[in-house]
Design a protein around this motif. Structure first.
Motif, PDB file in Angstrom:
ATOM      1  N   ASP A  66       0.834  -1.412  -0.114  1.00 25.68           N
ATOM      2  CA  ASP A  66       0.004   0.335   0.103  1.00 25.68           C
ATOM      3  C   ASP A  66       1.074   1.378   0.156  1.00 25.68           C
ATOM      4  O   ASP A  66       0.166   2.033  -0.637  1.00 25.68           O
ATOM      5  N   TRP A  67       1.697   0.775   0.596  1.00 27.39           N
ATOM      6  CA  TRP A  67       2.984   2.393   0.891  1.00 27.39           C
ATOM      7  C   TRP A  67       4.131   2.050   0.352  1.00 27.39           C
ATOM      8  O   TRP A  67       4.514   1.108   0.325  1.00 27.39           O
ATOM      9  N   GLU A  68       4.948   2.959  -0.699  1.00 33.89           N
ATOM     10  CA  GLU A  68       6.327   2.807  -0.729  1.00 33.89           C
ATOM     11  C   GLU A  68       7.333   4.110  -0.116  1.00 33.89           C
ATOM     12  O   GLU A  68       6.855   5.067  -0.425  1.00 33.89           O
ATOM     13  N   VAL A  69       7.815   3.865   0.872  1.00 28.16           N
ATOM     14  CA  VAL A  69       8.465   4.488   1.859  1.00 28.16           C
ATOM     15  C   VAL A  69       9.678   4.988   1.450  1.00 28.16           C
ATOM     16  O   VAL A  69      10.570   3.771   1.623  1.00 28.16           O
ATOM     17  N   THR A  70      10.063   6.252   1.287  1.00 28.97           N
ATOM     18  CA  THR A  70      11.865   6.646   0.688  1.00 28.97           C
ATOM     19  C   THR A  70      12.257   7.810   2.052  1.00 28.97           C
ATOM     20  O   THR A  70      11.057   8.582   2.689  1.00 28.97           O
ATOM     21  N   VAL A  71      13.222   7.360   3.105  1.00 34.66           N
ATOM     22  CA  VAL A  71      13.851   8.466   3.834  1.00 34.66           C
ATOM     23  C   VAL A  71      14.622   9.030   3.574  1.00 34.66           C
ATOM     24  O   VAL A  71      15.925   9.152   2.493  1.00 34.66           O
ATOM     25  N   ALA A  72      15.088  10.495   4.093  1.00 38.63           N
ATOM     26  CA  ALA A  72      15.994  11.118   3.988  1.00 38.63           C
ATOM     27  C   ALA A  72      16.962  11.814   5.295  1.00 38.63           C
ATOM     28  O   ALA A  72      15.754  11.998   6.106  1.00 38.63           O
ATOM     29  N   ALA A  73      17.077  11.889   6.230  1.00 42.37           N
ATOM     30  CA  ALA A  73      18.223  11.750   7.431  1.00 42.37           C
ATOM     31  C   ALA A  73      18.667  13.528   7.330  1.00 42.37           C
ATOM     32  O   ALA A  73      18.773  14.446   8.441  1.00 42.37           O
ATOM     33  N   SER A  74      18.509  14.381   6.238  1.00 44.88           N
ATOM     34  CA  SER A  74      19.010  15.979   6.260  1.00 44.88           C
ATOM     35  C   SER A  74      17.843  16.514   4.660  1.00 44.88           C
ATOM     36  O   SER A  74      17.874  15.648   4.057  1.00 44.88           O
ATOM     37  N   ALA A  75      17.898  17.598   4.742  1.00 45.65           N
ATOM     38  CA  ALA A  75      17.636  18.334   3.518  1.00 45.65           C
ATOM     39  C   ALA A  75      18.425  18.126   2.513  1.00 45.65           C
ATOM     40  O   ALA A  75      17.829  18.484   1.580  1.00 45.65           O
ATOM     41  N   GLU A  76      19.578  18.270   2.824  1.00 47.31           N
ATOM     42  CA  GLU A  76      20.589  17.987   1.159  1.00 47.31           C
ATOM     43  C   GLU A  76      19.955  16.544   0.313  1.00 47.31           C
ATOM     44  O   GLU A  76      19.025  16.806  -0.694  1.00 47.31           O
ATOM     45  N   GLU A  77      19.821  15.576   1.284  1.00 44.77           N
ATOM     46  CA  GLU A  77      19.147  14.304   1.033  1.00 44.77           C
ATOM     47  C   GLU A  77      18.209  14.391   0.448  1.00 44.77           C
ATOM     48  O   GLU A  77      17.432  13.520  -0.402  1.00 44.77           O
ATOM     49  N   ALA A  78      17.097  14.699   1.153  1.00 45.91           N
ATOM     50  CA  ALA A  78      15.411  15.123   0.902  1.00 45.91           C
ATOM     51  C   ALA A  78      15.263  15.842  -0.617  1.00 45.91           C
ATOM     52  O   ALA A  78      14.326  15.004  -1.457  1.00 45.91           O
ATOM     53  N   LEU A  79      16.455  16.638  -0.736  1.00 39.65           N
ATOM     54  CA  LEU A  79      15.749  17.882  -1.925  1.00 39.65           C
ATOM     55  C   LEU A  79      16.456  16.899  -3.015  1.00 39.65           C
ATOM     56  O   LEU A  79      16.300  16.814  -4.329  1.00 39.65           O
ATOM     57  N   GLU A  80      18.017  15.879  -2.999  1.00 41.97           N
ATOM     58  CA  GLU A  80      17.592  15.310  -4.280  1.00 41.97           C
ATOM     59  C   GLU A  80      16.873  13.444  -4.119  1.00 41.97           C
ATOM     60  O   GLU A  80      16.603  13.729  -6.223  1.00 41.97           O
TER      61      GLU A  80
END
Length: 471
Positions: A26-40
């Motif tokens: 039902d869900w596909e989760v991607t995680v990021a530990a920082s703003a830079e990683e999130a924006l990438e």
């Protein structure tokens, strides 16, 4: 279909908790530990919703929220924080956050908020699409022309534009395949996303690979910095691959995989990138013949051509469709250039309808642009403003056959003399037969004009004879 979630939090326990609470399918989760990683991750992936922590190391959560909203105003963002401050929550909502939660939060409550936010975003996109569709439909389909063959094209566009299916556009060079691809994008729910196009012909396999799929820094000698490929640039929108029949054989398996999985790796990368892209392709070649000769993969053909729209050449569209297109293009050229005729004379329109237009829509537009640039302040496009091949290329002779002789049979001196004569005739028409005014329009003296009139046999100029020689 699973919902894709980007979780941005520097707390590993929060990231792990959300991953476990929202499992596949039902869900596909991607995680990021920082703003830079999130924006990438955001630039390289397709997400239905973002869960964003307010307090991040380096770039703040509010700054990330602003960047995300600029890139995709429709994606819902839910923010959360371990601090109960009111001001940041208010600011987050003002910047476009869908909701703001305090940690610790109840996971069932979070899921309910996420589902409502995704449904709300989907509804907003559908509403915007329907409004845009109503505005575009009448104008867009009128441009195609109201003849049986073009009504069939319009019907295919109307059916296929709103869906996600890959479409192959077939037709001769200049028939308007690129414009039709843009129209399908504009009439689709992806209209707010990018429309990106590339011509696959004449590009080396290495260069086209880098253009389509991007590369990492150091992937090859000149790769001084990472580069996003066009599949990434087109995320959330449409990628138009023109001249797909000329795609290098070594790239065909890679394109096939992307079309099947919507995932790929940049050159020199180890991480796969997931994209949400609709692909439209076009060709003027016979792809089945290229399959037979081994130049095009059969499995790739079936992937790009589940739906095919064939654009007929102008000569097969019928007079009504060509006339409609000519009027539309004349208006468009006038808008773009800020000058040019508003309409055709009956004689000029007849010549346009008789000509075979081997260059199709592209040639017609080029002819009208040339006429607009050379028409001065004339409001009506007359035959003298058209190129010699259009004026004589298919005009019937006494025997009823179309003459074959064109400017290629003439010397340069003959061509220049004919062009000068046409220019003088147009000046006289604009001056209403007043030779003094015509001379001023031409930038020559009256004596010079009289000499040119005598040389070109225009002592009684066409369409102005009988008028007094006003001095």
């Amino acid at each position: 279909m699973s919902a894709s979630v980007l979780v941005v939090d520097d707390d590993a326990e929060i990231r792990r908790m959300i991953e476990l609470a929202f499992p596949p399918p039902d869900w596909e989760v991607t995680v990021a530990a920082s703003a830079e990683e999130a924006l990438e991750s955001f630039s390289g992936g397709a997400f239905d919703i973002v869960l964003l922590d307010l307090q991040l190391p380096g770039i703040s959560g509010l700054a990330v929220l602003q960047i995300i909203r600029e890139r995709d105003p429709n994606i819902p963002v839910i923010m959360f924080s371990g601090y109960g401050a009111v001001a940041p929550a208010v600011e987050a909502m003002q910047l476009g956050a869908e909701n703001f939660l305090e940690k610790p939060f109840d996971l069932r409550h979070l899921e309910a908020i996420m589902r409502r936010a995704i449904e709300k975003a989907d509804l907003r996109r559908r509403t915007e699409y329907l409004l845009r569709r109503r505005q575009l439909d009448a104008r867009a389909f009128a441009e195609l022309g109201d003849t049986p063959v073009m009504r069939d094209v319009a019907q295919r566009v109307e059916v296929l534009a709103p869906v996600e299916a890959t479409v192959l556009l077939q037709g001769e060079t200049g028939t308007g395949k690129g414009k039709l691809a843009e129209l399908m994008h504009s009439l689709s729910p992806r209209a707010d996303g990018p429309f990106v196009e590339i011509n696959c012909a004449g590009l080396s396999a290495t260069f086209l690979d880098s253009e389509l799929f991007g590369h990492e820094k150091g992937a090859f000698t000149d790769a001084k910095a990472p580069k996003r490929g066009l599949f990434e640039v087109a995320h959330g929108g449409t990628l138009f691959l023109d001249e797909i029949g000329d795609l290098a054989p070594e790239l065909q398996p890679k394109l096939l995989k992307v079309l099947e999985t919507r995932r790929f790796r940049r050159l020199g990368a180890t991480r796969e990138i997931s994209v949400d892209v609709r692909v439209i392709t076009a060709t003027n070649r016979d792809l089945r013949e290229r399959i037979r000769t081994g130049e095009f993969r059969e499995d790739l053909y079936y992937r790009i051509a589940p739906h095919v729209i064939t654009l007929p050449p102008l000569r097969e569209r019928g007079d009504e469709a060509v006339a409609d297109l000519a009027h539309h293009l004349l208006s468009a050229v006038r808008r773009e250039l800020g000058r040019g005729p508003r309409e055709f004379s009956a004689e000029a329109l007849q010549l346009i309808l008789r000509y075979s237009w081997p260059g199709n829509v592209r040639e017609l537009r080029s002819v009208l642009e040339h006429a607009a640039l050379n028409a001065g302040d004339a409001d009506i496009l007359v035959p003298a403003m058209l190129p010699v091949e259009v004026r004589g290329g298919r005009a019937p002779t006494a025997s009823g056959a179309a003459p074959q002789a064109t400017e290629e049979n003439r010397s340069l001196a003959e061509y220049l003399a004919a062009a000068e004569r046409d220019f003088i005739v147009r000046a006289l028409q604009r001056a209403g037969g007043n030779r003094a005014k015509a001379a001023r329009l031409l930038g020559i003296s009256r004596a010079t004009l009289y000499e040119k009139l005598r040389r070109h046999g225009l002592t009684e100029p066409p369409e102005v004879s009988g008028l007094p020689d006003k001095m």
